[in-house]
Design a protein around this motif. Structure first.
Motif, mmCIF file in Angstrom:
data_model
loop_
_atom_site.group_PDB
_atom_site.id
_atom_site.type_symbol
_atom_site.label_atom_id
_atom_site.label_comp_id
_atom_site.label_asym_id
_atom_site.label_seq_id
_atom_site.Cartn_x
_atom_site.Cartn_y
_atom_site.Cartn_z
ATOM 1 N N ASN A 79 -13.971 6.535 1.196
ATOM 2 C CA ASN A 79 -13.517 5.706 2.451
ATOM 3 C C ASN A 79 -12.425 4.699 1.593
ATOM 4 N N TRP A 80 -12.906 4.027 0.755
ATOM 5 C CA TRP A 80 -12.022 3.045 -0.013
ATOM 6 C C TRP A 80 -10.667 3.663 -0.649
ATOM 7 N N GLY A 81 -10.648 4.709 -0.675
ATOM 8 C CA GLY A 81 -9.526 5.822 -1.008
ATOM 9 C C GLY A 81 -8.552 5.845 0.194
ATOM 10 N N ILE A 82 -9.292 6.133 1.301
ATOM 11 C CA ILE A 82 -8.450 6.731 2.682
ATOM 12 C C ILE A 82 -7.894 5.210 2.815
ATOM 13 N N ALA A 83 -8.601 3.872 2.863
ATOM 14 C CA ALA A 83 -7.956 2.729 3.273
ATOM 15 C C ALA A 83 -7.180 2.518 2.287
ATOM 16 N N ALA A 84 -7.158 2.528 1.302
ATOM 17 C CA ALA A 84 -6.235 2.135 0.074
ATOM 18 C C ALA A 84 -4.845 2.894 0.470
ATOM 19 N N THR A 85 -5.032 4.202 0.627
ATOM 20 C CA THR A 85 -3.830 5.247 0.872
ATOM 21 C C THR A 85 -3.149 4.751 2.108
ATOM 22 N N GLU A 86 -3.870 4.263 3.072
ATOM 23 C CA GLU A 86 -3.012 3.996 4.531
ATOM 24 C C GLU A 86 -2.323 2.611 4.259
ATOM 25 N N ILE A 87 -2.999 1.624 3.353
ATOM 26 C CA ILE A 87 -2.511 0.409 3.549
ATOM 27 C C ILE A 87 -1.187 0.533 2.384
ATOM 28 N N GLY A 88 -1.446 1.221 1.217
ATOM 29 C CA GLY A 88 -0.559 1.291 0.252
ATOM 30 C C GLY A 88 0.726 2.100 0.865
ATOM 31 N N ARG A 89 0.369 2.939 1.770
ATOM 32 C CA ARG A 89 1.663 3.860 2.378
ATOM 33 C C ARG A 89 2.546 2.966 3.050
ATOM 34 N N SER A 90 2.013 1.749 3.722
ATOM 35 C CA SER A 90 2.782 1.154 4.376
ATOM 36 C C SER A 90 3.584 -0.040 3.768
ATOM 37 N N MET A 91 3.186 -0.117 2.398
ATOM 38 C CA MET A 91 3.693 -1.322 1.691
ATOM 39 C C MET A 91 4.395 -0.430 0.299
ATOM 40 N N GLY A 92 4.608 0.754 0.457
ATOM 41 C CA GLY A 92 5.267 1.354 -0.860
ATOM 42 C C GLY A 92 4.581 1.458 -2.143
ATOM 43 N N LEU A 93 3.325 1.351 -2.025
ATOM 44 C CA LEU A 93 2.513 1.669 -3.291
ATOM 45 C C LEU A 93 1.733 2.965 -3.371
ATOM 46 N N LEU A 94 1.673 3.553 -4.468
ATOM 47 C CA LEU A 94 0.774 4.656 -4.607
ATOM 48 C C LEU A 94 -0.704 4.431 -4.500
ATOM 49 N N PRO A 95 -1.452 5.448 -4.223
ATOM 50 C CA PRO A 95 -2.711 5.091 -3.536
ATOM 51 C C PRO A 95 -3.743 4.439 -4.710
ATOM 52 N N GLU A 97 -2.596 2.328 -6.951
ATOM 53 C CA GLU A 97 -1.853 0.948 -7.057
ATOM 54 C C GLU A 97 -2.708 0.098 -6.003
ATOM 55 N N SER A 98 -2.565 0.724 -4.730
ATOM 56 C CA SER A 98 -3.010 0.139 -3.587
ATOM 57 C C SER A 98 -4.750 -0.148 -3.898
ATOM 58 N N ALA A 99 -5.305 0.910 -4.438
ATOM 59 C CA ALA A 99 -6.698 0.806 -4.534
ATOM 60 C C ALA A 99 -7.239 -0.132 -5.414
ATOM 61 N N LEU A 100 -6.547 -0.446 -6.433
ATOM 62 C CA LEU A 100 -6.716 -1.408 -7.376
ATOM 63 C C LEU A 100 -6.318 -2.825 -6.932
ATOM 64 N N GLY A 103 -8.849 -5.619 -1.571
ATOM 65 C CA GLY A 103 -10.135 -6.471 -2.097
ATOM 66 C C GLY A 103 -11.490 -5.913 -1.143
ATOM 67 N N PRO A 104 -12.496 -6.255 -1.776
ATOM 68 C CA PRO A 104 -13.786 -5.851 -1.111
ATOM 69 C C PRO A 104 -13.908 -6.255 0.468
ATOM 70 N N ASP A 105 -13.446 -7.265 0.842
ATOM 71 C CA ASP A 105 -13.574 -7.951 2.409
ATOM 72 C C ASP A 105 -12.612 -7.021 3.230
ATOM 73 N N TYR A 106 -11.482 -6.914 2.703
ATOM 74 C CA TYR A 106 -10.306 -6.144 3.510
ATOM 75 C C TYR A 106 -10.783 -4.800 3.581
ATOM 76 N N ALA A 107 -11.125 -4.374 2.696
ATOM 77 C CA ALA A 107 -11.605 -2.755 2.441
ATOM 78 C C ALA A 107 -12.834 -2.461 3.629
ATOM 79 N N ARG A 108 -13.835 -3.615 3.787
ATOM 80 C CA ARG A 108 -14.774 -3.340 4.303
ATOM 81 C C ARG A 108 -14.407 -3.613 5.968
ATOM 82 N N GLU A 109 -13.523 -4.554 6.093
ATOM 83 C CA GLU A 109 -13.032 -4.529 7.482
ATOM 84 C C GLU A 109 -12.260 -3.263 7.942
ATOM 85 N N LEU A 110 -11.486 -2.686 7.201
ATOM 86 C CA LEU A 110 -10.554 -1.408 7.499
ATOM 87 C C LEU A 110 -11.744 -0.217 7.592
ATOM 88 N N ILE A 111 -12.654 -0.177 6.683
ATOM 89 C CA ILE A 111 -13.506 0.931 6.771
ATOM 90 C C ILE A 111 -14.564 0.763 8.036
#
Length: 137
Positions: A79-95, A97-100, A103-111
């Motif tokens: 779930n963290w990876g899926i959220a990071a991939t979606e956010i990173g894609r819109s920001m031009g980051l690799l999955p 890079e975005s996963a690192l 943050g935990p609060d934003y990830a929890r909200e997205l999940i």
């Protein structure tokens, strides 16, 4: 480090590597199918049980807990990876890079926003299946 210590360490690394590999495959499939693919949770449980069997972890309650916690770890990592991939894609980051940077609060909200009740049922069934299949003998 003795041969016995290395063998024991490898036994414990096997489930860890299995978790990371399955979570990575889950993220890739979610990206391709554009969904949470939560139905993979029971398959993740099967993978964990198989890894514990291959690692020859002794039956008992510790193995049952390890199986269930490993399944939870796969679900969280995916779930963290899926959220990071979606956010990173819109920001031009690799999955990764975005996963690192996620943050935990934003990830929890997205999940929470991405998962439905049916997804939660799939996750729970995977966790229970891991506990049942590992046989606590």
């Amino acid at each position: 480090m003795t041969a016995h210590t290395r063998f024991s360490l490898m036994r414990l690394l096997l489930p860890l590597l299995g978790c990371l590999g399955f979570a990575a495959a889950w993220v890739l499939l979610a990206r391709v199918l554009q969904s949470q693919v939560s139905w993979l949770a029971p398959l993740a449980a099967l993978d964990v049980v198989w890894m514990l069997h291959l690692g020859r972890i002794r039956p008992g309650w510790p193995r049952t807990v390890l199986a269930m916690m490993s399944t939870v770890a796969i679900i969280i990592l995916a779930n963290w990876g899926i959220a990071a991939t979606e956010i990173g894609r819109s920001m031009g980051l690799l999955p990764w890079e975005s996963a690192l940077r996620l943050g935990p609060d934003y990830a929890r909200e997205l999940i929470q926003l991405a998962n439905s009740r049916l997804d939660l049922i799939w996750y729970a069934s995977g966790i229970v299946l891991a506990g049942v299949l590992v046989r606590p003998d």
